[in-house]
Design a protein around this motif. Structure first.
Motif, PDB file in Angstrom:
ATOM      1  N   CYS A  12      12.645 -43.139   9.249  1.00  0.00           N
ATOM      2  CA  CYS A  12      11.838 -42.629   8.130  1.00  0.00           C
ATOM      3  C   CYS A  12      12.601 -42.772   6.807  1.00  0.00           C
ATOM      4  O   CYS A  12      13.783 -42.452   6.706  1.00  0.00           O
ATOM      5  CB  CYS A  12      11.495 -41.151   8.352  1.00  0.00           C
ATOM      6  SG  CYS A  12      10.442 -40.476   7.048  1.00  0.00           S
ATOM      7  N   GLY A  13      11.899 -43.270   5.827  1.00  0.00           N
ATOM      8  CA  GLY A  13      12.488 -43.364   4.485  1.00  0.00           C
ATOM      9  C   GLY A  13      11.487 -42.858   3.461  1.00  0.00           C
ATOM     10  O   GLY A  13      11.435 -43.349   2.343  1.00  0.00           O
ATOM     11  N   ARG A  14      10.668 -41.893   3.910  1.00  0.00           N
ATOM     12  CA  ARG A  14       9.590 -41.436   3.029  1.00  0.00           C
ATOM     13  C   ARG A  14      10.079 -40.576   1.873  1.00  0.00           C
ATOM     14  O   ARG A  14       9.378 -40.397   0.900  1.00  0.00           O
ATOM     15  CB  ARG A  14       8.555 -40.652   3.845  1.00  0.00           C
ATOM     16  CG  ARG A  14       7.780 -41.527   4.823  1.00  0.00           C
ATOM     17  CD  ARG A  14       6.908 -40.700   5.742  1.00  0.00           C
ATOM     18  NE  ARG A  14       6.209 -41.554   6.686  1.00  0.00           N
ATOM     19  CZ  ARG A  14       6.717 -41.973   7.826  1.00  0.00           C
ATOM     20  NH1 ARG A  14       7.946 -41.631   8.176  1.00  0.00           N
ATOM     21  NH2 ARG A  14       6.021 -42.745   8.624  1.00  0.00           N
ATOM     22  N   GLY A  20       4.110 -32.078  -4.664  1.00  0.00           N
ATOM     23  CA  GLY A  20       5.047 -33.187  -4.550  1.00  0.00           C
ATOM     24  C   GLY A  20       4.326 -34.501  -4.331  1.00  0.00           C
ATOM     25  O   GLY A  20       3.098 -34.554  -4.367  1.00  0.00           O
ATOM     26  N   PRO A  21       5.080 -35.548  -4.099  1.00  0.00           N
ATOM     27  CA  PRO A  21       4.443 -36.851  -3.921  1.00  0.00           C
ATOM     28  C   PRO A  21       3.699 -36.922  -2.593  1.00  0.00           C
ATOM     29  O   PRO A  21       4.022 -36.204  -1.660  1.00  0.00           O
ATOM     30  CB  PRO A  21       5.621 -37.817  -3.921  1.00  0.00           C
ATOM     31  CG  PRO A  21       6.784 -37.003  -3.499  1.00  0.00           C
ATOM     32  CD  PRO A  21       6.525 -35.608  -3.960  1.00  0.00           C
ATOM     33  N   GLN A  22       2.728 -37.764  -2.523  1.00  0.00           N
ATOM     34  CA  GLN A  22       2.031 -37.984  -1.261  1.00  0.00           C
ATOM     35  C   GLN A  22       2.920 -38.834  -0.364  1.00  0.00           C
ATOM     36  O   GLN A  22       3.976 -39.299  -0.764  1.00  0.00           O
ATOM     37  CB  GLN A  22       0.694 -38.670  -1.526  1.00  0.00           C
ATOM     38  CG  GLN A  22      -0.264 -37.802  -2.328  1.00  0.00           C
ATOM     39  CD  GLN A  22      -0.697 -36.565  -1.557  1.00  0.00           C
ATOM     40  OE1 GLN A  22      -1.218 -36.661  -0.467  1.00  0.00           O
ATOM     41  NE2 GLN A  22      -0.466 -35.401  -2.130  1.00  0.00           N
ATOM     42  N   LEU A  23       2.449 -39.035   0.837  1.00  0.00           N
ATOM     43  CA  LEU A  23       3.256 -39.747   1.819  1.00  0.00           C
ATOM     44  C   LEU A  23       3.194 -41.255   1.580  1.00  0.00           C
ATOM     45  O   LEU A  23       2.476 -41.977   2.252  1.00  0.00           O
ATOM     46  CB  LEU A  23       2.739 -39.433   3.221  1.00  0.00           C
ATOM     47  CG  LEU A  23       2.942 -37.994   3.654  1.00  0.00           C
ATOM     48  CD1 LEU A  23       2.065 -37.680   4.834  1.00  0.00           C
ATOM     49  CD2 LEU A  23       4.398 -37.752   3.981  1.00  0.00           C
ATOM     50  N   ASP A  24       3.997 -41.719   0.611  1.00  0.00           N
ATOM     51  CA  ASP A  24       3.929 -43.130   0.241  1.00  0.00           C
ATOM     52  C   ASP A  24       4.150 -44.063   1.420  1.00  0.00           C
ATOM     53  O   ASP A  24       3.491 -45.068   1.568  1.00  0.00           O
ATOM     54  CB  ASP A  24       5.002 -43.448  -0.817  1.00  0.00           C
ATOM     55  CG  ASP A  24       4.683 -42.759  -2.122  1.00  0.00           C
ATOM     56  OD1 ASP A  24       3.502 -42.432  -2.315  1.00  0.00           O
ATOM     57  OD2 ASP A  24       5.611 -42.553  -2.927  1.00  0.00           O
ATOM     58  N   GLY A  25       5.153 -43.693   2.247  1.00  0.00           N
ATOM     59  CA  GLY A  25       5.523 -44.601   3.337  1.00  0.00           C
ATOM     60  C   GLY A  25       4.648 -44.466   4.565  1.00  0.00           C
ATOM     61  O   GLY A  25       4.793 -45.209   5.526  1.00  0.00           O
ATOM     62  N   ALA A  26       3.740 -43.497   4.571  1.00  0.00           N
ATOM     63  CA  ALA A  26       2.946 -43.269   5.778  1.00  0.00           C
ATOM     64  C   ALA A  26       1.850 -44.326   5.890  1.00  0.00           C
ATOM     65  O   ALA A  26       1.347 -44.811   4.899  1.00  0.00           O
ATOM     66  CB  ALA A  26       2.317 -41.894   5.717  1.00  0.00           C
ATOM     67  N   PRO A  27       1.525 -44.665   7.125  1.00  0.00           N
ATOM     68  CA  PRO A  27       0.478 -45.672   7.294  1.00  0.00           C
ATOM     69  C   PRO A  27      -0.871 -45.106   6.885  1.00  0.00           C
ATOM     70  O   PRO A  27      -1.106 -43.920   7.021  1.00  0.00           O
ATOM     71  CB  PRO A  27       0.501 -45.939   8.803  1.00  0.00           C
ATOM     72  CG  PRO A  27       1.039 -44.694   9.393  1.00  0.00           C
ATOM     73  CD  PRO A  27       1.983 -44.110   8.387  1.00  0.00           C
TER      74      PRO A  27
END
Ligand code: URA
Length: 245
Positions: free
Chosen positions: A69-71, A42-49
């Motif tokens: 969270c809106g990841r 799946g996608p990586q954690l786009d919203g993660a710092p």
């Protein structure tokens, strides 16, 4: 694959896992293959710092970290994040799949009908809800109670792993197919494979049926009772031979 290729593949997997841990700011390397499967699928954690200092020293800090969270796409429709609840030093952690409607409304895990049954199971083990920890693989309610999708699981799994690494329970009990597939193996078949010990992040894991399944198929209760007796034995709670009906 020959042995050399297998070893190189393993090294590559470990490197990717370490990189993923660092991306969300976690110090400890998490080496569960389940997370890798999902993260790579799946996608990586786009919203993660990235590169931020995230100490992750307590469950409270972790809960604050994922508030708002809106990841993944579940973030748009959920009412509340259902982080999990219970004893921070629990010896036993139950992991369900995702919050249902009632959980979404209250922000608490397993409070609906299935939750009542889980509470009964916990009591029958000689424990209390307050004494264990209860959470889900996915922290937000999937619309129309659909199964969480692989990208949603992959995005949320690191937070479950962080929870587990903070609690360091003696035993994990997964409830149902989705959580077993997420923590053990995507090919896990609940009717075939439940009731056998596995390992997640170095912690013994017992997969059993989901209480919602037991509401539909009460005949599965006997098997769940066998599985929880295994847990009780490992926890040194009581001699399970004396607990059989
Ligand atoms: N089912 C789950 O898997 N988790 C909950 O929190 C509630 C129902």
């Amino acid at each position: 694959m020959n042995v050399r290729e297998e070893v190189m593949d393993l090294v590559g997997q470990i490197k990717r896992q370490l990189r993923n841990s660092q991306e969300i700011g976690l110090d400890a390397p998490f080496l569960s293959t389940a997370r890798l499967h999902y993260l790579e699928g799946g996608p990586q954690l786009d919203g993660a710092p990235s590169g931020e200092d995230f100490p992750c020293n307590s469950l409270k800090e972790l809960e604050d970290f994922i508030s708002n969270c809106g990841r993944c796409k579940l973030g748009t429709e959920r009412k509340n994040i259902v982080f999990g609840e219970g004893r921070a030093e629990a010896r036993l952690v139950f992991v369900g799949e995702a919050p249902g409607m009632e959980e979404d409304l209250t922000g608490r895990p397993f409070v609906g009908q299935a939750g009542k049954l889980l509470t009964d199971i916990i009591k029958a083990m000689g424990l209390t809800r307050d004494g264990v920890y209860i959470c889900n693989v996915v922290k937000c309610h999937p619309p129309h109670n659909r199964d969480p999708e692989p990208d949603e699981i992959g995005t949320c799994l690191p937070f479950l792993e962080a929870q587990i690494s903070l609690i360091r329970p003696k035993i994990i009990c997964t409830l149902g197919r989705i959580s077993a597939q997420s923590l053990i193996d995507k090919g896990f078949k609940i009717t075939r494979d439940r009731g056998e010990w596995h390992n997640f992040m170095g912690i013994p894991l017992m997969p059993t049926y989901h209480p919602a399944y037991l509401l539909r198929y009460p005949q599965g209760k006997r098997q769940v009772w066998e599985d929880v007796q295994e847990i009780m034995l490992k926890l040194g709670l009581r001699d399970p031979r004396r607990l059989r009906d």
